[in-house]
Design a protein around this motif. Structure first.
Motif, PDB file in Angstrom:
ATOM      1  N   MET A   1     -90.582  60.755 -43.446  1.00  0.00           N
ATOM      2  CA  MET A   1     -91.940  60.206 -43.428  1.00  0.00           C
ATOM      3  C   MET A   1     -91.936  58.848 -42.750  1.00  0.00           C
ATOM      4  N   LYS A   2     -92.935  58.610 -41.921  1.00  0.00           N
ATOM      5  CA  LYS A   2     -93.043  57.320 -41.262  1.00  0.00           C
ATOM      6  C   LYS A   2     -93.216  56.216 -42.289  1.00  0.00           C
ATOM      7  N   LYS A   3     -93.013  54.983 -41.852  1.00  0.00           N
ATOM      8  CA  LYS A   3     -93.055  53.835 -42.759  1.00  0.00           C
ATOM      9  C   LYS A   3     -94.368  53.772 -43.503  1.00  0.00           C
ATOM     10  N   PHE A   4     -94.271  53.545 -44.789  1.00  0.00           N
ATOM     11  CA  PHE A   4     -95.440  53.482 -45.663  1.00  0.00           C
ATOM     12  C   PHE A   4     -96.142  52.155 -45.495  1.00  0.00           C
ATOM     13  N   ASP A   5     -97.401  52.209 -45.129  1.00  0.00           N
ATOM     14  CA  ASP A   5     -98.195  50.996 -44.946  1.00  0.00           C
ATOM     15  C   ASP A   5     -98.690  50.531 -46.311  1.00  0.00           C
ATOM     16  N   ILE A   6     -98.270  49.334 -46.705  1.00  0.00           N
ATOM     17  CA  ILE A   6     -98.665  48.823 -48.013  1.00  0.00           C
ATOM     18  C   ILE A   6    -100.164  48.663 -48.129  1.00  0.00           C
ATOM     19  N   SER A   7    -100.842  48.544 -47.009  1.00  0.00           N
ATOM     20  CA  SER A   7    -102.306  48.411 -47.034  1.00  0.00           C
ATOM     21  C   SER A   7    -102.947  49.789 -47.060  1.00  0.00           C
ATOM     22  N   ILE A   8    -102.552  50.591 -48.052  1.00  0.00           N
ATOM     23  CA  ILE A   8    -103.106  51.937 -48.201  1.00  0.00           C
ATOM     24  C   ILE A   8    -104.626  51.916 -48.062  1.00  0.00           C
ATOM     25  N   LEU A   9    -105.166  52.966 -47.455  1.00  0.00           N
ATOM     26  CA  LEU A   9    -106.594  53.171 -47.293  1.00  0.00           C
ATOM     27  C   LEU A   9    -107.183  52.453 -46.094  1.00  0.00           C
ATOM     28  N   LEU A  71    -100.020  60.641 -54.404  1.00  0.00           N
ATOM     29  CA  LEU A  71     -98.889  60.273 -55.263  1.00  0.00           C
ATOM     30  C   LEU A  71     -99.291  59.186 -56.253  1.00  0.00           C
ATOM     31  N   CYS A  72    -100.068  58.212 -55.786  1.00  0.00           N
ATOM     32  CA  CYS A  72    -100.554  57.161 -56.688  1.00  0.00           C
ATOM     33  C   CYS A  72    -101.382  57.767 -57.815  1.00  0.00           C
ATOM     34  N   LYS A  73    -102.261  58.674 -57.473  1.00  0.00           N
ATOM     35  CA  LYS A  73    -103.130  59.303 -58.481  1.00  0.00           C
ATOM     36  C   LYS A  73    -102.307  60.072 -59.506  1.00  0.00           C
ATOM     37  N   GLN A  74    -101.365  60.873 -59.016  1.00  0.00           N
ATOM     38  CA  GLN A  74    -100.590  61.713 -59.931  1.00  0.00           C
ATOM     39  C   GLN A  74     -99.645  60.892 -60.801  1.00  0.00           C
ATOM     40  N   GLU A  75     -98.998  59.891 -60.204  1.00  0.00           N
ATOM     41  CA  GLU A  75     -98.071  59.075 -60.979  1.00  0.00           C
ATOM     42  C   GLU A  75     -98.816  58.206 -61.996  1.00  0.00           C
ATOM     43  N   ALA A  76     -99.988  57.697 -61.603  1.00  0.00           N
ATOM     44  CA  ALA A  76    -100.792  56.903 -62.536  1.00  0.00           C
ATOM     45  C   ALA A  76    -101.227  57.758 -63.722  1.00  0.00           C
ATOM     46  N   ALA A  77    -101.630  58.979 -63.433  1.00  0.00           N
ATOM     47  CA  ALA A  77    -102.028  59.890 -64.511  1.00  0.00           C
ATOM     48  C   ALA A  77    -100.835  60.182 -65.428  1.00  0.00           C
ATOM     49  N   ALA A  78     -99.663  60.371 -64.845  1.00  0.00           N
ATOM     50  CA  ALA A  78     -98.467  60.666 -65.635  1.00  0.00           C
ATOM     51  C   ALA A  78     -98.091  59.498 -66.537  1.00  0.00           C
ATOM     52  N   GLN A  79     -98.336  58.269 -66.065  1.00  0.00           N
ATOM     53  CA  GLN A  79     -97.979  57.077 -66.841  1.00  0.00           C
ATOM     54  C   GLN A  79     -99.141  56.552 -67.688  1.00  0.00           C
ATOM     55  N   LEU A 119    -116.708  51.650 -51.491  1.00  0.00           N
ATOM     56  CA  LEU A 119    -115.976  50.396 -51.620  1.00  0.00           C
ATOM     57  C   LEU A 119    -115.304  50.300 -52.985  1.00  0.00           C
ATOM     58  N   ARG A 120    -116.014  50.725 -54.014  1.00  0.00           N
ATOM     59  CA  ARG A 120    -115.449  50.702 -55.362  1.00  0.00           C
ATOM     60  C   ARG A 120    -114.259  51.652 -55.459  1.00  0.00           C
ATOM     61  N   GLU A 121    -114.365  52.797 -54.824  1.00  0.00           N
ATOM     62  CA  GLU A 121    -113.256  53.751 -54.835  1.00  0.00           C
ATOM     63  C   GLU A 121    -112.042  53.169 -54.129  1.00  0.00           C
ATOM     64  N   ARG A 122    -112.282  52.471 -53.023  1.00  0.00           N
ATOM     65  CA  ARG A 122    -111.183  51.878 -52.271  1.00  0.00           C
ATOM     66  C   ARG A 122    -110.482  50.799 -53.097  1.00  0.00           C
ATOM     67  N   PHE A 123    -111.266  49.905 -53.699  1.00  0.00           N
ATOM     68  CA  PHE A 123    -110.657  48.861 -54.523  1.00  0.00           C
ATOM     69  C   PHE A 123    -109.969  49.467 -55.746  1.00  0.00           C
ATOM     70  N   MET A 125    -108.458  52.323 -55.914  1.00  0.00           N
ATOM     71  CA  MET A 125    -107.165  52.865 -55.506  1.00  0.00           C
ATOM     72  C   MET A 125    -106.159  51.753 -55.241  1.00  0.00           C
ATOM     73  N   LEU A 126    -106.594  50.674 -54.610  1.00  0.00           N
ATOM     74  CA  LEU A 126    -105.698  49.551 -54.345  1.00  0.00           C
ATOM     75  C   LEU A 126    -105.189  48.929 -55.641  1.00  0.00           C
ATOM     76  N   LEU A 127    -106.083  48.797 -56.614  1.00  0.00           N
ATOM     77  CA  LEU A 127    -105.687  48.239 -57.910  1.00  0.00           C
ATOM     78  C   LEU A 127    -104.719  49.175 -58.635  1.00  0.00           C
ATOM     79  N   LEU A 128    -104.980  50.469 -58.518  1.00  0.00           N
ATOM     80  CA  LEU A 128    -104.097  51.458 -59.140  1.00  0.00           C
ATOM     81  C   LEU A 128    -102.709  51.380 -58.517  1.00  0.00           C
ATOM     82  N   ARG A 129    -102.668  51.306 -57.194  1.00  0.00           N
ATOM     83  CA  ARG A 129    -101.397  51.162 -56.491  1.00  0.00           C
ATOM     84  C   ARG A 129    -100.642  49.920 -56.955  1.00  0.00           C
ATOM     85  N   ASP A 130    -101.353  48.797 -57.047  1.00  0.00           N
ATOM     86  CA  ASP A 130    -100.705  47.544 -57.438  1.00  0.00           C
ATOM     87  C   ASP A 130    -100.138  47.621 -58.855  1.00  0.00           C
TER      88      ASP A 130
END
Length: 205
Positions: A1-9, A71-79, A119-123, A125-130
Motif C-alpha cells: 500500500m502506498k504511504k498513508f497520508d495522515i491527513s485522511i479525508l 479501518l478507523c471505523k472498524q477498529e474504533a468500534a472494536a475498542q 463537515l461534521r462527518e469529516r471532523f 472521522m479525524l477525531l476518531l483517527r486521532d
C-alpha cells in the motif's frame, strides 16, 4: 500500500465522486447514453472511461484513504471508541466564530464542496483517527520533559504551563511517525485485500 497520508479525508470529495460514478455505472450499463459524461463532436466520453482514467491516475491514493477510513471505523468500534457531538462542535464552532456570519460560513462550506453535515462527518472521522492513534502511541512523561528541556528557551514558560502545548505537538508527531505502521497492522488484522486488477498492478510498482 502506498504511504498513508495522515491527513485522511483530504480526498473526500473525490471519494464521493468515484462512489457516485461507480453506482451510476452499475445501474446504467444497459443504457449507454445514461452513462455519458461529455460529448466531443460526434464522440462521447463515458462514465466507465472517466472512472478507469481516474483510477489509473489517483486510484491508489483514493483507495488508501478509503481503506484507512474503514479501518478507523472498524477498529474504533472494536475498542468502543466514539466521538461525541460536543467534541465535533468544539472543532466547528471556532470556525463559525472566526467567519462571524452564517453567510461566510456557507461560503466556507461551498469552497470545500461540503454542507455542514459533511463537515461534521469529516471532523468526526479525524477525531476518531486521532483517538485511535493517541491510544496506540501515547505521549509519555519522558517525551514531554525531553521536549521541554530542548525547547524551554523558546517556550519561555514553566513545564506545567507549556505541558498542553507540548503534548499536542508530540501527539501530532507520534501520529505522523507511526501512521504507516498502524495502517499495516490494521490491514493484517482485518485482512485487507485489493481485488481490482488495475489497482493491484499499481500497488505492486
Amino acid at each position: 500500500m502506498k504511504k498513508f497520508d495522515i491527513s485522511i479525508l483530504t480526498a473526500a470529495v473525490l471519494l464521493t465522486g468515484l462512489a457516485v460514478i461507480g453506482v451510476s455505472q452499475a445501474k446504467d450499463s444497459a443504457a449507454a447514453h445514461a452513462g455519458t459524461v461529455a460529448t466531443v463532436g460526434n464522440s462521447t466520453i463515458s462514465q466507465t472511461a472517466l472512472y478507469e482514467q481516474m483510477k489509473k491516475e489517483t486510484g491508489t491514493k483514493v483507495l488508501t484513504d478509503l481503506i484507512a477510513i474503514e479501518l478507523c471505523k472498524q477498529e474504533a468500534a472494536a475498542q468502543g471508541i466514539k466521538v461525541t457531538e460536543q467534541e465535533i462542535d468544539a472543532k466547528i464552532n471556532p470556525i463559525k466564530e472566526k467567519l462571524k456570519t452564517p453567510e461566510k460560513f456557507q461560503e466556507y462550506l461551498q469552497e470545500r464542496n461540503l454542507d455542514e453535515k459533511g463537515l461534521r462527518e469529516r471532523f468526526g472521522m479525524l477525531l476518531l483517527r486521532d483517538k485511535l492513534f493517541d491510544k496506540a502511541y501515547p505521549v509519555t512523561e519522558e517525551q514531554i520533559k525531553e521536549y521541554y528541556e530542548k525547547n524551554k528557551d523558546k517556550l519561555e514558560q514553566t513545564l506545567e504551563e507549556a505541558r498542553p502545548q507540548i503534548k499536542e505537538k508530540l501527539q501530532d508527531r507520534n501520529r505522523r511517525k507511526h501512521a504507516d505502521e498502524w495502517l499495516e497492522q490494521m490491514k493484517k488484522k482485518y485482512n485487507v485485500q485489493i481485488m481490482d486488477p488495475i489497482l493491484v498492478e499499481k500497488e505492486a510498482k
